[in-house]
Design a protein around this motif. Structure first.
Motif, PDB file in Angstrom:
ATOM      1  N   VAL A  25       0.813  -1.211   0.000  1.00 30.44           N
ATOM      2  CA  VAL A  25       0.000   0.000   0.000  1.00 30.44           C
ATOM      3  C   VAL A  25       0.848   1.262   0.000  1.00 30.44           C
ATOM      4  N   ASP A  26       2.133   1.138   0.334  1.00 30.14           N
ATOM      5  CA  ASP A  26       2.965   2.337   0.356  1.00 30.14           C
ATOM      6  C   ASP A  26       3.230   2.887  -1.040  1.00 30.14           C
ATOM      7  N   THR A  27       3.306   2.021  -1.991  1.00 35.13           N
ATOM      8  CA  THR A  27       3.681   2.445  -3.326  1.00 35.13           C
ATOM      9  C   THR A  27       2.498   3.115  -4.012  1.00 35.13           C
ATOM     10  N   ALA A  28       2.773   3.742  -5.123  1.00 29.51           N
ATOM     11  CA  ALA A  28       1.707   4.417  -5.869  1.00 29.51           C
ATOM     12  C   ALA A  28       0.916   3.361  -6.640  1.00 29.51           C
ATOM     13  N   LYS A  29       0.235   2.516  -5.915  1.00 28.39           N
ATOM     14  CA  LYS A  29      -0.497   1.430  -6.563  1.00 28.39           C
ATOM     15  C   LYS A  29      -1.780   1.959  -7.201  1.00 28.39           C
ATOM     16  N   GLU A  30      -2.304   1.164  -8.106  1.00 36.78           N
ATOM     17  CA  GLU A  30      -3.565   1.548  -8.730  1.00 36.78           C
ATOM     18  C   GLU A  30      -4.719   1.241  -7.770  1.00 36.78           C
ATOM     19  N   TYR A  31      -5.891   1.675  -8.119  1.00 34.13           N
ATOM     20  CA  TYR A  31      -7.107   1.506  -7.305  1.00 34.13           C
ATOM     21  C   TYR A  31      -6.926   2.094  -5.892  1.00 34.13           C
ATOM     22  N   PRO A  32      -6.644   3.392  -5.850  1.00 36.91           N
ATOM     23  CA  PRO A  32      -6.346   4.014  -4.542  1.00 36.91           C
ATOM     24  C   PRO A  32      -7.509   4.009  -3.548  1.00 36.91           C
ATOM     25  N   PHE A  33      -8.724   3.835  -4.050  1.00 35.64           N
ATOM     26  CA  PHE A  33      -9.868   3.853  -3.128  1.00 35.64           C
ATOM     27  C   PHE A  33     -10.396   2.441  -2.847  1.00 35.64           C
ATOM     28  N   SER A  34      -9.603   1.445  -3.163  1.00 34.81           N
ATOM     29  CA  SER A  34     -10.060   0.059  -3.042  1.00 34.81           C
ATOM     30  C   SER A  34      -9.244  -0.736  -2.036  1.00 34.81           C
ATOM     31  N   GLY A  35      -8.805  -0.062  -0.978  1.00 37.26           N
ATOM     32  CA  GLY A  35      -8.067  -0.772   0.067  1.00 37.26           C
ATOM     33  C   GLY A  35      -6.800  -1.383  -0.475  1.00 37.26           C
ATOM     34  N   TYR A  36      -6.533  -2.629  -0.084  1.00 37.34           N
ATOM     35  CA  TYR A  36      -5.279  -3.247  -0.498  1.00 37.34           C
ATOM     36  C   TYR A  36      -5.372  -3.936  -1.850  1.00 37.34           C
ATOM     37  N   PHE A  37      -6.525  -3.889  -2.509  1.00 35.58           N
ATOM     38  CA  PHE A  37      -6.646  -4.522  -3.826  1.00 35.58           C
ATOM     39  C   PHE A  37      -5.770  -3.795  -4.844  1.00 35.58           C
ATOM     40  N   THR A  38      -5.008  -4.566  -5.584  1.00 30.61           N
ATOM     41  CA  THR A  38      -4.138  -3.974  -6.598  1.00 30.61           C
ATOM     42  C   THR A  38      -4.702  -4.155  -8.003  1.00 30.61           C
ATOM     43  N   SER A  39      -5.765  -4.948  -8.108  1.00 32.29           N
ATOM     44  CA  SER A  39      -6.423  -5.143  -9.405  1.00 32.29           C
ATOM     45  C   SER A  39      -7.826  -5.663  -9.138  1.00 32.29           C
ATOM     46  N   ILE A  40      -8.652  -5.655 -10.173  1.00 38.31           N
ATOM     47  CA  ILE A  40     -10.000  -6.205 -10.020  1.00 38.31           C
ATOM     48  C   ILE A  40      -9.903  -7.722 -10.159  1.00 38.31           C
ATOM     49  N   PRO A  41     -10.305  -8.469  -9.145  1.00 32.66           N
ATOM     50  CA  PRO A  41     -10.175  -9.923  -9.213  1.00 32.66           C
ATOM     51  C   PRO A  41     -10.932 -10.501 -10.413  1.00 32.66           C
ATOM     52  N   GLU A  42     -10.331 -11.502 -11.001  1.00 33.58           N
ATOM     53  CA  GLU A  42     -10.954 -12.123 -12.169  1.00 33.58           C
ATOM     54  C   GLU A  42     -11.850 -13.282 -11.744  1.00 33.58           C
ATOM     55  N   GLY A  43     -12.780 -13.613 -12.627  1.00 32.37           N
ATOM     56  CA  GLY A  43     -13.570 -14.828 -12.445  1.00 32.37           C
ATOM     57  C   GLY A  43     -14.788 -14.686 -11.577  1.00 32.37           C
ATOM     58  N   THR A  44     -15.161 -13.460 -11.224  1.00 29.11           N
ATOM     59  CA  THR A  44     -16.354 -13.308 -10.393  1.00 29.11           C
ATOM     60  C   THR A  44     -17.609 -13.571 -11.217  1.00 29.11           C
ATOM     61  N   PHE A  45     -18.578 -14.151 -10.552  1.00 30.38           N
ATOM     62  CA  PHE A  45     -19.792 -14.582 -11.243  1.00 30.38           C
ATOM     63  C   PHE A  45     -20.478 -13.425 -11.974  1.00 30.38           C
ATOM     64  N   ALA A  46     -20.715 -12.334 -11.278  1.00 24.85           N
ATOM     65  CA  ALA A  46     -21.489 -11.237 -11.873  1.00 24.85           C
ATOM     66  C   ALA A  46     -20.764 -10.590 -13.044  1.00 24.85           C
ATOM     67  N   SER A  47     -19.440 -10.613 -13.024  1.00 25.97           N
ATOM     68  CA  SER A  47     -18.708  -9.976 -14.127  1.00 25.97           C
ATOM     69  C   SER A  47     -18.921 -10.722 -15.435  1.00 25.97           C
ATOM     70  N   ARG A  48     -19.309 -12.003 -15.335  1.00 27.99           N
ATOM     71  CA  ARG A  48     -19.536 -12.788 -16.563  1.00 27.99           C
ATOM     72  C   ARG A  48     -21.017 -12.992 -16.860  1.00 27.99           C
ATOM     73  N   PHE A  49     -21.837 -12.544 -15.938  1.00 28.42           N
ATOM     74  CA  PHE A  49     -23.275 -12.715 -16.111  1.00 28.42           C
ATOM     75  C   PHE A  49     -23.767 -11.729 -17.182  1.00 28.42           C
ATOM     76  N   PRO A  50     -24.480 -12.221 -18.198  1.00 20.82           N
ATOM     77  CA  PRO A  50     -24.874 -11.306 -19.284  1.00 20.82           C
ATOM     78  C   PRO A  50     -25.988 -10.339 -18.907  1.00 20.82           C
ATOM     79  N   GLY A  51     -26.768 -10.683 -17.873  1.00 17.16           N
ATOM     80  CA  GLY A  51     -27.838  -9.775 -17.450  1.00 17.16           C
ATOM     81  C   GLY A  51     -27.314  -8.646 -16.586  1.00 17.16           C
ATOM     82  N   LYS A  52     -28.216  -7.771 -16.215  1.00 16.37           N
ATOM     83  CA  LYS A  52     -27.814  -6.635 -15.367  1.00 16.37           C
ATOM     84  C   LYS A  52     -27.619  -7.095 -13.915  1.00 16.37           C
ATOM     85  N   SER A  53     -26.672  -6.471 -13.238  1.00 17.49           N
ATOM     86  CA  SER A  53     -26.407  -6.853 -11.842  1.00 17.49           C
ATOM     87  C   SER A  53     -26.025  -5.629 -11.018  1.00 17.49           C
TER      88      SER A  53
END
Lengths: 379, 335
Positions: free
Chosen positions: A309-337
């Motif tokens: 977290v010390d470095t100029a990481k991306e997603y500054p408002f997303s806590g310690y996440f450095t990227s959007i996790p892949e493979g989540t159900f809703a991200s692949r769901f074709p309908g609205k969520s």
């Protein structure tokens, strides 16, 4: 580009979620979301109206976006029981109130509910002071059972192994053997994972003075309400969602701090981990539900989060996440969520929903609300 | 006898305590009741305290003890600052100064910042920590309410090389009603003193209807001391006894700062998520020279440092940024 709208009460700003740069795209969905945030200021984690905020906000957002899949988190009972000394009756009431909010949502929308309790709470019996070790013990105060241990001396290991409240100390190799993972993930895994006995939690550097009254219990299984299905493990829920959404509008609802003892709807005990490891209520548990895979290794308990977290990481408002996790159900769901929750600012990372609205509260300090619009191409 | 650590100058009977309950009287000396006990010990970013003009982007070890000599109605850390310190002892970190500094090194912390509560209530322990930190080449800074006595401010000045002084208000009425002291005069005196040879930033939490009418007067005072002093204007986060008051209006406070921005070179307005007023602009040409993110209360962080050395990359104007080594300890002792 994922857009985040931050609402600090009567003042809003829109930013690129990844870079944190100002972004004010003239998109109808951004205006819809801004209006929802304006109408629903967050009352606070410990406020009696906190769970009501989840239902109200979700209903408002549904009215504007018409999703087929909704992800909700109700967490007020978790925060309150964690930090407020309560009688059994008071605790029962606050959990009942959470289920009433869920019922209000279902009554208003007719969605089919899949409900997961994140596990029972148990009174804190004591803290295991790991601050005096020659090495370095690392945890967050939200974790109870686990803490990472780095460069311990032989005396550290001898002392901790004999400690009456330490269940065991697991070397990195055993963790990797259990979860597998990439070499990059392995670098994040602590040298040792210390495991506390039920009712005890580790005290490490970066702990908090707000000592909890109750902490997560030994939740090897958690309650799941899935009409027509019997999941064996959290990893089965994703497929159940896929099947249910063929015919129904579905709400996946997380009841924080509620386990087999207190779950008020019909339910099935469901595996909440792997062998000796069980999930505590955190992002790894959510990701395991939303991806159908064990995701302990993404941000393993006890890792040196401060090195990232010390470095100029991306997603500054997303806590310690450095990227959007892949493979989540809703991200692949074709309908609205959509996703709405009052746990903290990580739903936009772990749910994959098109639009997420969550409280922006850090260590119980209420800063306002945050919305993330990952997709607007379904409007 | 009287305790001379802070301007309350409490009368302490043998075995008794004063307002802060952190000192007692033994024989003819005032001594610390709970030495080497810490309420906090963890990593943080230096911008989060906030320090915007010292070691930008550095990792700090945040420490704190217990109690306070103020009684602010809006305290964000009331569970530490207002709690009876005796009751808290079972929850405190027990660390020798050497262990504390060793831990800071293990965590790769560049500096140690005393935050959470008021350092004046723990001066003897902090003198020891400073000695260990100095040996390790680790600079120390603090947040303080500035209500130390003249003698104590010299001790604090020997411990810390950078300060963020909370100047909460000016009028006696506000001081009595909101923070429980009779006068802010000692705070003003100590800001003047510290600004002579230490890096000083100042923070003012704004409460609409209580101290927002003093914004210009505070700015004028600071400009009179040194217009280069960075001033952090905080939107009050309603907590503690003021938990139910409305959140202050961001646009109104921003407007009220217009005059201050003309006489102070570095005015920041934050303590709320997403603040657009956390970047450092060159006072000469207006270019952005340091960019930051604001995550609200205690969550700010550096985005990028655009300065070339201590100068604006566009016009070359010097930007006040402390990047030096820890100062030499010049004085030790007890008040």
């Amino acid at each position: 580009m994922s857009i985040t709208v931050l609402d600090a009460r009567e003042w809003q700003t829109a930013l690129d979620l990844r870079t944190g740069e100002k972004a004010e795209p003239a998109r109808p969905i951004v205006e819809i979301v801004k209006d929802v945030l304006r109408r629903h200021p967050y009352p606070g984690d410990m406020d009696p109206g906190s769970n009501r905020w989840v239902t109200d906000t979700a209903l408002d957002l549904i009215n504007g976006y018409r999703p087929r899949f909704v992800f909700l988190t109700y967490a007020a009972q978790y925060f309150s029981t964690r930090y407020n000394a309560m009688t059994k009756i008071e605790r029962t009431e606050i959990i009942a109130d959470a289920f009433l909010e869920l019922e209000r949502f279902i009554d208003a929308t007719g969605f089919t509910a899949v409900v997961v309790g994140t596990g029972d709470m148990t009174p804190l019996l004591g803290l295991i002071d790991a601050t005096g070790v020659d090495g370095l013990a690392v945890s967050t105060h939200w974790s109870a059972r686990y803490a990472g241990l780095y460069e311990p001396s032989q005396d550290d290991l001898k002392l901790l192994n004999k400690h009456p409240h330490v269940e065991r100390i697991v070397p990195r190799s055993e963790i990797l053997s259990l979860f597998g993972g990439t070499p990059e993930q392995a670098l994040r895994v602590p040298e040792y994972l210390m495991i506390a006995r039920t009712g005890y939690a580790f005290r490490t550097i970066s702990g908090a003075m707000k000592t909890p009254v109750m902490i997560p219990s030994s939740n090897f299984t958690v309650p799941v309400h899935t009409p027509g299905h019997i999941p064996q493990a959290l990893t089965d829920i994703k497929n159940i969602l896929e099947e249910s959404l063929i015919e129904h509008q579905v709400a996946l609802v997380i009841m924080e701090g509620v386990g087999l003892e207190d779950f008020l709807w019909p339910h099935t005990p469901c595996g909440n981990g792997k062998e000796w490891y069980y999930y505590e209520p955190n992002d790894a548990q959510y990701l395991t539900i939303t991806t159908g895979e064990h995701r302990f290794l993404d941000y393993p308990t006890g890792y040196k989060y401060f090195d990232e977290v010390d470095t100029a990481k991306e997603y500054p408002f997303s806590g310690y996440f450095t990227s959007i996790p892949e493979g989540t159900f809703a991200s692949r769901f074709p309908g609205k969520s959509i996703a709405v929750g009052n746990k903290s600012m990580f739903m936009h990372m772990v749910t994959g929903a098109d639009i997420c609205v969550e409280c922006f509260a850090r260590n119980l300090y209420n800063q306002g609300t945050m919305a993330v619009i990952h997709r607007d191409d379904k409007l | 006898m009287n305790c001379n650590y802070c301007e309350r100058r409490c009368r302490i009977n043998p075995g008794g305590t004063g307002f802060c309950r952190m000192y007692t009287c033994q024989g003819d000396t005032v001594s610390e009741r709970f030495p080497h006990r810490f309420s906090a010990c963890g990593t943080s970013r230096i911008e989060s305290f906030p320090f915007y003009h010292v070691y930008p982007g550095s990792r700090s070890m945040a420490i704190g003890t217990g109690s306070c000599n103020f009684q602010c109605r809006y305290c964000s850390n009331a569970y530490i600052a207002k709690e009876d310190p005796e009751i808290m002892q079972g929850r405190m970190y027990r660390m020798s100064p050497d262990k504390l500094v060793d831990t800071a090194r293990k965590l790769n912390c560049h500096n140690i910042v005393f935050s959470v509560n008021e350092p004046t209530v723990s001066i003897p322990t902090l003198l020891e920590v400073a000695q260990a930190a100095k040996s390790a080449g680790i600079p120390m800074g603090c947040l303080t309410n500035g209500f130390a006595t003249k003698e104590s401010i010299e001790l604090l000045s020997s411990i810390f090389s950078f300060f963020n002084v909370s100047l909460k208000g000016l009028s006696p009425g506000f001081s009595r009603q909101y923070i429980g002291i009779d006068s802010s005069t000692p705070v003003l005196r100590n800001i003047r003193r510290l600004a002579q040879n230490r890096h000083v930033e100042v923070t003012t939490p704004v409460i609409q209807g209580a101290n927002d009418n003093e914004i210009d007067a505070i700015a004028e005072f600071l400009a009179g001391v040194d217009p280069e002093i960075p001033w952090h204007v905080f939107r009050l986060l309603p907590e503690d006894e003021m938990k139910d008051v409305p959140y202050p209006d961001i646009s109104a406070i921003d407007q009220a700062l217009q005059s201050a921005r003309k006489i102070l070179h570095y005015v920041y307005f934050h303590n709320f998520v997403g603040s657009a007023w956390v970047n450092t602009l060159c006072p000469a040409c207006g270019s952005v020279v340091i960019e930051r993110f604001s995550l609200g209360c205690g969550g700010d962080k550096l985005k990028q440092l655009l300065c070339q050395g201590n100068a604006c990359p566009r016009c070359g104007r010097e930007i006040r940024i402390e990047t030096g080594k820890p100062h030499e300890t010049t004085e030790e002792g007890h008040a």
